[in-house]
Design a protein around this motif. Sequence first.
Motif, PDB file in Angstrom:
ATOM      1  N   GLY A  14       0.805  -0.970  -0.355  1.00 24.62           N
ATOM      2  CA  GLY A  14       0.136   0.213   0.264  1.00 24.62           C
ATOM      3  C   GLY A  14       1.132   0.942  -0.014  1.00 24.62           C
ATOM      4  N   LEU A  15       1.730   1.314   0.579  1.00 28.67           N
ATOM      5  CA  LEU A  15       2.874   2.262   0.681  1.00 28.67           C
ATOM      6  C   LEU A  15       3.684   2.420  -0.895  1.00 28.67           C
ATOM      7  N   LEU A  16       4.174   1.328  -1.161  1.00 28.22           N
ATOM      8  CA  LEU A  16       4.833   1.727  -3.257  1.00 28.22           C
ATOM      9  C   LEU A  16       3.259   2.183  -3.414  1.00 28.22           C
ATOM     10  N   CYS A  17       2.099   1.918  -3.800  1.00 27.42           N
ATOM     11  CA  CYS A  17       1.101   2.607  -3.961  1.00 27.42           C
ATOM     12  C   CYS A  17       0.963   3.286  -3.707  1.00 27.42           C
ATOM     13  N   VAL A  18       0.843   4.090  -2.498  1.00 26.84           N
ATOM     14  CA  VAL A  18       1.234   5.510  -2.301  1.00 26.84           C
ATOM     15  C   VAL A  18       1.979   6.936  -2.542  1.00 26.84           C
ATOM     16  N   PHE A  19       3.318   5.677  -3.010  1.00 26.18           N
ATOM     17  CA  PHE A  19       4.427   6.613  -3.860  1.00 26.18           C
ATOM     18  C   PHE A  19       4.104   6.656  -4.438  1.00 26.18           C
ATOM     19  N   TYR A  20       4.209   5.493  -5.395  1.00 33.46           N
ATOM     20  CA  TYR A  20       3.817   6.005  -6.989  1.00 33.46           C
ATOM     21  C   TYR A  20       2.590   6.659  -7.818  1.00 33.46           C
ATOM     22  N   GLY A  21       1.813   6.346  -7.137  1.00 36.63           N
ATOM     23  CA  GLY A  21       0.676   7.206  -7.003  1.00 36.63           C
ATOM     24  C   GLY A  21       0.576   8.963  -6.899  1.00 36.63           C
ATOM     25  N   SER A  22       1.630   9.104  -5.966  1.00 39.54           N
ATOM     26  CA  SER A  22       1.608  10.231  -5.899  1.00 39.54           C
ATOM     27  C   SER A  22       2.919  10.796  -6.137  1.00 39.54           C
ATOM     28  N   MET A  23       3.770  10.250  -6.759  1.00 38.34           N
ATOM     29  CA  MET A  23       4.704  10.648  -7.402  1.00 38.34           C
ATOM     30  C   MET A  23       4.523  11.209  -8.865  1.00 38.34           C
ATOM     31  N   PHE A  24       3.452  10.212  -9.756  1.00 37.92           N
ATOM     32  CA  PHE A  24       2.556  10.535 -10.840  1.00 37.92           C
ATOM     33  C   PHE A  24       1.528  11.704 -11.080  1.00 37.92           C
ATOM     34  N   GLN A  25       0.842  11.839  -9.872  1.00 37.36           N
ATOM     35  CA  GLN A  25       0.010  12.940  -9.127  1.00 37.36           C
ATOM     36  C   GLN A  25       0.650  13.947  -9.255  1.00 37.36           C
ATOM     37  N   GLY A  26       2.021  14.487  -8.825  1.00 37.26           N
ATOM     38  CA  GLY A  26       2.869  15.640  -8.862  1.00 37.26           C
ATOM     39  C   GLY A  26       3.246  15.290  -9.867  1.00 37.26           C
ATOM     40  N   LYS A  27       3.404  14.047 -11.245  1.00 42.37           N
ATOM     41  CA  LYS A  27       3.481  14.488 -12.212  1.00 42.37           C
ATOM     42  C   LYS A  27       2.919  15.763 -12.972  1.00 42.37           C
ATOM     43  N   LEU A  28       1.909  15.091 -12.906  1.00 40.92           N
ATOM     44  CA  LEU A  28       0.223  15.481 -13.508  1.00 40.92           C
ATOM     45  C   LEU A  28      -0.051  16.714 -13.529  1.00 40.92           C
ATOM     46  N   LEU A  29       0.240  17.187 -12.117  1.00 43.74           N
ATOM     47  CA  LEU A  29      -0.512  18.728 -11.847  1.00 43.74           C
ATOM     48  C   LEU A  29       0.940  19.603 -12.122  1.00 43.74           C
ATOM     49  N   GLY A  30       2.214  19.016 -12.269  1.00 43.79           N
ATOM     50  CA  GLY A  30       2.879  20.396 -12.517  1.00 43.79           C
ATOM     51  C   GLY A  30       3.840  20.070 -14.198  1.00 43.79           C
ATOM     52  N   LYS A  31       3.778  19.191 -14.626  1.00 46.20           N
ATOM     53  CA  LYS A  31       3.934  19.492 -16.490  1.00 46.20           C
ATOM     54  C   LYS A  31       2.448  19.221 -17.386  1.00 46.20           C
ATOM     55  N   GLY A  32       1.271  18.404 -16.608  1.00 44.19           N
ATOM     56  CA  GLY A  32       0.612  17.809 -17.226  1.00 44.19           C
ATOM     57  C   GLY A  32      -0.206  16.706 -18.204  1.00 44.19           C
ATOM     58  N   SER A  33       1.004  15.965 -18.319  1.00 48.44           N
ATOM     59  CA  SER A  33       1.233  15.136 -18.252  1.00 48.44           C
ATOM     60  C   SER A  33       2.165  14.240 -17.508  1.00 48.44           C
ATOM     61  N   ILE A  34       1.983  12.407 -17.945  1.00 43.05           N
ATOM     62  CA  ILE A  34       2.925  11.077 -17.632  1.00 43.05           C
ATOM     63  C   ILE A  34       3.541  10.567 -18.400  1.00 43.05           C
ATOM     64  N   ASP A  35       4.654  10.578 -18.184  1.00 42.28           N
ATOM     65  CA  ASP A  35       5.548   9.720 -18.765  1.00 42.28           C
ATOM     66  C   ASP A  35       5.393   8.109 -17.937  1.00 42.28           C
ATOM     67  N   MET A  36       4.668   7.104 -18.218  1.00 41.36           N
ATOM     68  CA  MET A  36       4.417   6.030 -17.685  1.00 41.36           C
ATOM     69  C   MET A  36       5.804   4.809 -17.981  1.00 41.36           C
ATOM     70  N   GLY A  37       6.069   3.961 -17.507  1.00 42.68           N
ATOM     71  CA  GLY A  37       6.842   3.388 -17.989  1.00 42.68           C
ATOM     72  C   GLY A  37       8.326   3.065 -18.037  1.00 42.68           C
TER      73      GLY A  37
END
Length: 128
Positions: A14-37
């Motif tokens: 669950g902590l890993l999910c929170v970590f990755y979720g917040s990381m990707f959420q921050g990128k989405l809010l910051g630059k408007g897109s996320i690079d997954m891969g």
Amino acid sequence: MEQISISAASFFAGLLCVFYGSMFQGKLLGKGSIDMGKDGAYMTLTGETAQTNINFFWVGAVFLFSTAIIQLIIAVRREFKTSQAFDYSTIFMICPNCEKPFSMNTEEKGTCPDCHIELVKLHGFYDK
């Protein structure tokens, strides 16, 4: 102990999910897109598609934290559950002569098979 290890594993997942979720959420809010891969195989997600994929992390985190809490509750209940060695209807009797104990299901008058003396209740026998 098995439930505690399952609980710990669920909690850390669950902590890993929170970590990755917040990381990707921050990128989405910051630059408007996320690079997954990984290793050059990236996929750029924007807008609602990106948010939908990020929501899987949040749902996974909630599910895994809930699983951890449930498993922890089960482990605690099993650990501190007081088990009765005998049924409540069991009555303990003792022979006053040889002091051999007996357990009986009712308060029937019993006799010692060795001494042929009537049994008495064990409770309070040694208080005399």
